[in-house]
Scaffold this motif. Structure first.
Motif, PDB file in Angstrom:
ATOM      1  N   ASP A 174    -137.724  48.393  68.434  1.00 56.78           N
ATOM      2  CA  ASP A 174    -136.936  49.543  67.937  1.00 56.78           C
ATOM      3  C   ASP A 174    -137.658  49.950  66.536  1.00 56.78           C
ATOM      4  O   ASP A 174    -137.744  48.755  65.274  1.00 56.78           O
ATOM      5  CB  ASP A 174    -135.668  48.755  67.450  1.00 56.78           C
ATOM      6  CG  ASP A 174    -135.137  49.801  66.656  1.00 56.78           C
ATOM      7  OD1 ASP A 174    -135.158  50.639  66.634  1.00 56.78           O
ATOM      8  OD2 ASP A 174    -133.915  49.577  66.842  1.00 56.78           O
ATOM      9  N   PHE A 175    -138.659  50.696  66.382  1.00 57.56           N
ATOM     10  CA  PHE A 175    -139.079  50.944  65.101  1.00 57.56           C
ATOM     11  C   PHE A 175    -138.875  52.407  64.263  1.00 57.56           C
ATOM     12  O   PHE A 175    -139.717  52.975  64.284  1.00 57.56           O
ATOM     13  CB  PHE A 175    -140.836  50.964  65.787  1.00 57.56           C
ATOM     14  CG  PHE A 175    -141.656  49.858  66.159  1.00 57.56           C
ATOM     15  CD1 PHE A 175    -142.076  48.821  64.794  1.00 57.56           C
ATOM     16  CD2 PHE A 175    -141.407  49.794  66.890  1.00 57.56           C
ATOM     17  CE1 PHE A 175    -142.771  48.053  65.609  1.00 57.56           C
ATOM     18  CE2 PHE A 175    -141.632  48.461  67.912  1.00 57.56           C
ATOM     19  CZ  PHE A 175    -142.576  48.022  67.199  1.00 57.56           C
ATOM     20  N   GLN A 176    -137.403  52.816  64.879  1.00 57.12           N
ATOM     21  CA  GLN A 176    -137.179  53.719  64.155  1.00 57.12           C
ATOM     22  C   GLN A 176    -137.723  53.759  62.531  1.00 57.12           C
ATOM     23  O   GLN A 176    -137.115  53.000  61.994  1.00 57.12           O
ATOM     24  CB  GLN A 176    -135.681  53.573  64.312  1.00 57.12           C
ATOM     25  CG  GLN A 176    -135.134  54.489  64.268  1.00 57.12           C
ATOM     26  CD  GLN A 176    -133.244  55.041  64.570  1.00 57.12           C
ATOM     27  OE1 GLN A 176    -132.499  54.066  64.302  1.00 57.12           O
ATOM     28  NE2 GLN A 176    -132.023  56.300  64.208  1.00 57.12           N
ATOM     29  N   TRP A 177    -137.656  55.181  61.927  1.00 53.70           N
ATOM     30  CA  TRP A 177    -138.471  55.069  61.048  1.00 53.70           C
ATOM     31  C   TRP A 177    -137.529  54.826  59.759  1.00 53.70           C
ATOM     32  O   TRP A 177    -138.414  54.214  58.863  1.00 53.70           O
ATOM     33  CB  TRP A 177    -138.327  56.717  60.639  1.00 53.70           C
ATOM     34  CG  TRP A 177    -137.384  57.609  61.221  1.00 53.70           C
ATOM     35  CD1 TRP A 177    -137.103  58.783  61.882  1.00 53.70           C
ATOM     36  CD2 TRP A 177    -136.348  58.565  59.721  1.00 53.70           C
ATOM     37  NE1 TRP A 177    -136.013  59.016  61.458  1.00 53.70           N
ATOM     38  CE2 TRP A 177    -135.665  58.764  60.376  1.00 53.70           C
ATOM     39  CE3 TRP A 177    -136.186  57.781  58.382  1.00 53.70           C
ATOM     40  CZ2 TRP A 177    -134.276  59.455  59.429  1.00 53.70           C
ATOM     41  CZ3 TRP A 177    -135.615  58.716  57.466  1.00 53.70           C
ATOM     42  CH2 TRP A 177    -134.348  59.765  58.184  1.00 53.70           C
ATOM     43  N   ILE A 178    -136.157  54.504  60.331  1.00 54.98           N
ATOM     44  CA  ILE A 178    -135.023  54.709  59.107  1.00 54.98           C
ATOM     45  C   ILE A 178    -135.552  52.783  59.165  1.00 54.98           C
ATOM     46  O   ILE A 178    -135.231  52.107  57.676  1.00 54.98           O
ATOM     47  CB  ILE A 178    -133.167  54.495  59.411  1.00 54.98           C
ATOM     48  CG1 ILE A 178    -132.919  54.440  60.449  1.00 54.98           C
ATOM     49  CG2 ILE A 178    -133.380  55.807  59.264  1.00 54.98           C
ATOM     50  CD1 ILE A 178    -131.793  54.070  60.524  1.00 54.98           C
ATOM     51  N   HIS A 179    -135.835  52.395  59.544  1.00 51.65           N
ATOM     52  CA  HIS A 179    -135.987  50.577  59.540  1.00 51.65           C
ATOM     53  C   HIS A 179    -137.848  50.505  59.081  1.00 51.65           C
ATOM     54  O   HIS A 179    -137.659  50.011  58.328  1.00 51.65           O
ATOM     55  CB  HIS A 179    -136.038  50.113  60.824  1.00 51.65           C
ATOM     56  CG  HIS A 179    -134.774  50.231  61.677  1.00 51.65           C
ATOM     57  ND1 HIS A 179    -133.636  50.337  60.895  1.00 51.65           N
ATOM     58  CD2 HIS A 179    -134.412  50.761  62.406  1.00 51.65           C
ATOM     59  CE1 HIS A 179    -132.873  50.105  61.682  1.00 51.65           C
ATOM     60  NE2 HIS A 179    -132.745  50.622  62.669  1.00 51.65           N
ATOM     61  N   CYS A 180    -138.776  51.275  59.776  1.00 50.99           N
ATOM     62  CA  CYS A 180    -139.944  50.795  59.789  1.00 50.99           C
ATOM     63  C   CYS A 180    -140.848  52.467  58.934  1.00 50.99           C
ATOM     64  O   CYS A 180    -141.928  51.755  58.808  1.00 50.99           O
ATOM     65  CB  CYS A 180    -140.293  50.839  60.438  1.00 50.99           C
ATOM     66  SG  CYS A 180    -140.027  49.265  61.497  1.00 50.99           S
ATOM     67  N   ASP A 181    -140.363  53.110  57.584  1.00 51.55           N
ATOM     68  CA  ASP A 181    -141.111  53.949  57.702  1.00 51.55           C
ATOM     69  C   ASP A 181    -140.646  54.181  56.307  1.00 51.55           C
ATOM     70  O   ASP A 181    -139.686  55.016  55.954  1.00 51.55           O
ATOM     71  CB  ASP A 181    -141.062  55.332  58.575  1.00 51.55           C
ATOM     72  CG  ASP A 181    -142.226  56.373  58.266  1.00 51.55           C
ATOM     73  OD1 ASP A 181    -142.168  55.987  56.637  1.00 51.55           O
ATOM     74  OD2 ASP A 181    -142.587  57.417  58.613  1.00 51.55           O
ATOM     75  N   ALA A 182    -141.278  53.497  55.780  1.00 55.81           N
ATOM     76  CA  ALA A 182    -140.996  53.465  54.108  1.00 55.81           C
ATOM     77  C   ALA A 182    -141.013  54.911  53.244  1.00 55.81           C
ATOM     78  O   ALA A 182    -139.648  55.391  52.816  1.00 55.81           O
ATOM     79  CB  ALA A 182    -141.542  52.447  53.539  1.00 55.81           C
ATOM     80  N   GLU A 183    -141.874  56.346  53.436  1.00 55.92           N
ATOM     81  CA  GLU A 183    -142.037  56.688  53.014  1.00 55.92           C
ATOM     82  C   GLU A 183    -141.068  57.680  53.656  1.00 55.92           C
ATOM     83  O   GLU A 183    -140.137  58.789  53.348  1.00 55.92           O
ATOM     84  CB  GLU A 183    -143.617  57.210  53.393  1.00 55.92           C
ATOM     85  CG  GLU A 183    -143.979  58.653  52.476  1.00 55.92           C
ATOM     86  CD  GLU A 183    -145.457  58.764  52.730  1.00 55.92           C
ATOM     87  OE1 GLU A 183    -145.815  60.299  53.086  1.00 55.92           O
ATOM     88  OE2 GLU A 183    -146.118  57.944  52.743  1.00 55.92           O
ATOM     89  N   ARG A 184    -141.095  58.032  54.849  1.00 55.27           N
ATOM     90  CA  ARG A 184    -139.837  59.168  55.448  1.00 55.27           C
ATOM     91  C   ARG A 184    -138.181  58.287  54.736  1.00 55.27           C
ATOM     92  O   ARG A 184    -137.364  59.077  54.404  1.00 55.27           O
ATOM     93  CB  ARG A 184    -139.986  58.886  56.583  1.00 55.27           C
ATOM     94  CG  ARG A 184    -139.202  60.126  57.638  1.00 55.27           C
ATOM     95  CD  ARG A 184    -139.685  60.414  59.259  1.00 55.27           C
ATOM     96  NE  ARG A 184    -138.568  61.123  59.451  1.00 55.27           N
ATOM     97  CZ  ARG A 184    -138.581  61.109  60.393  1.00 55.27           C
ATOM     98  NH1 ARG A 184    -138.676  60.600  61.741  1.00 55.27           N
ATOM     99  NH2 ARG A 184    -137.003  62.193  61.267  1.00 55.27           N
ATOM    100  N   ALA A 185    -138.288  56.617  55.060  1.00 50.58           N
ATOM    101  CA  ALA A 185    -136.849  56.701  54.389  1.00 50.58           C
ATOM    102  C   ALA A 185    -136.585  56.747  53.245  1.00 50.58           C
ATOM    103  O   ALA A 185    -135.485  56.971  52.796  1.00 50.58           O
ATOM    104  CB  ALA A 185    -137.021  55.351  55.039  1.00 50.58           C
ATOM    105  N   ALA A 186    -137.453  57.069  52.553  1.00 55.16           N
ATOM    106  CA  ALA A 186    -137.205  57.654  51.158  1.00 55.16           C
ATOM    107  C   ALA A 186    -136.766  58.372  50.968  1.00 55.16           C
ATOM    108  O   ALA A 186    -135.812  59.118  50.104  1.00 55.16           O
ATOM    109  CB  ALA A 186    -138.345  57.829  50.028  1.00 55.16           C
ATOM    110  N   THR A 187    -137.057  59.150  51.731  1.00 57.19           N
ATOM    111  CA  THR A 187    -136.117  61.113  51.170  1.00 57.19           C
ATOM    112  C   THR A 187    -134.934  61.063  52.752  1.00 57.19           C
ATOM    113  O   THR A 187    -134.617  62.228  52.853  1.00 57.19           O
ATOM    114  CB  THR A 187    -137.021  61.964  51.557  1.00 57.19           C
ATOM    115  OG1 THR A 187    -137.449  61.579  52.944  1.00 57.19           O
ATOM    116  CG2 THR A 187    -138.609  62.016  51.044  1.00 57.19           C
TER     117      THR A 187
END
Length: 151
Positions: free
Chosen positions: A41-54
């Motif tokens: 489960d690599f959903q961006w809200i868990h694993c992509d700090a740059e995208r999750a910041a926005t």
């Protein structure tokens, strides 16, 4: 301090009691990423700090099931049952994820012994496990978890 029960009779005598709280545990990005690798489960809200910041939470958040999976290790800080052959996870009656756990948050577990049902294979303990987030009013997770105490 861990509360130690010596056998099923002591567990039965404690039905309805709040058994205590674990220590605080920091949920790190490394832990979140490790869980993502284990589950796929690599959903961006868990694993992509740059995208999750926005995103809606302003940073990455732990998987709900990661939060739930910390219950066994945190519960060991709250209680132990001795005088039985084994205590094993039997299932869950109800699980709710009520608030996100942002990366680097500290969580702790509160444990209430709700019910004990004795049967042929042992005693089933129904525990209400509440995962709290430091400085957040709403719990992250509330789970009614069932453990089997095998004589």
């Amino acid at each position: 301090m861990t509360r130690v029960f010596h056998g099923v009779p002591e567990v039965l005598a404690a039905v309805g009691e709040h058994l205590g709280y674990s220590d605080w545990h920091r949920v790190t990005q490394d832990q979140i990423d490790t869980f993502a690798r284990a589950t796929g489960d690599f959903q961006w809200i868990h694993c992509d700090a740059e995208r999750a910041a926005t995103g809606p939470f302003g940073r990455t958040i732990a998987h709900g099931y990661l939060t739930l999976s910390l219950v066994p290790v945190l519960s060991k800080q709250v209680y132990a049952v001795e005088g039985v052959a084994m205590e094993m996870n039997y299932g869950a009656n109800k699980i709710r994820f009520l608030a996100p756990v942002p990366v680097d948050s500290r969580i702790r577990l509160g444990v209430q012994l709700q019910e004990v049902v004795e049967g042929g294979s042992g005693a089933q303990m129904v525990m209400v496990m509440t995962v709290q987030i430091e400085d957040v009013a709403r719990p992250a997770c509330v789970a009614e978890v069932v453990y089997l105490l095998v004589p």
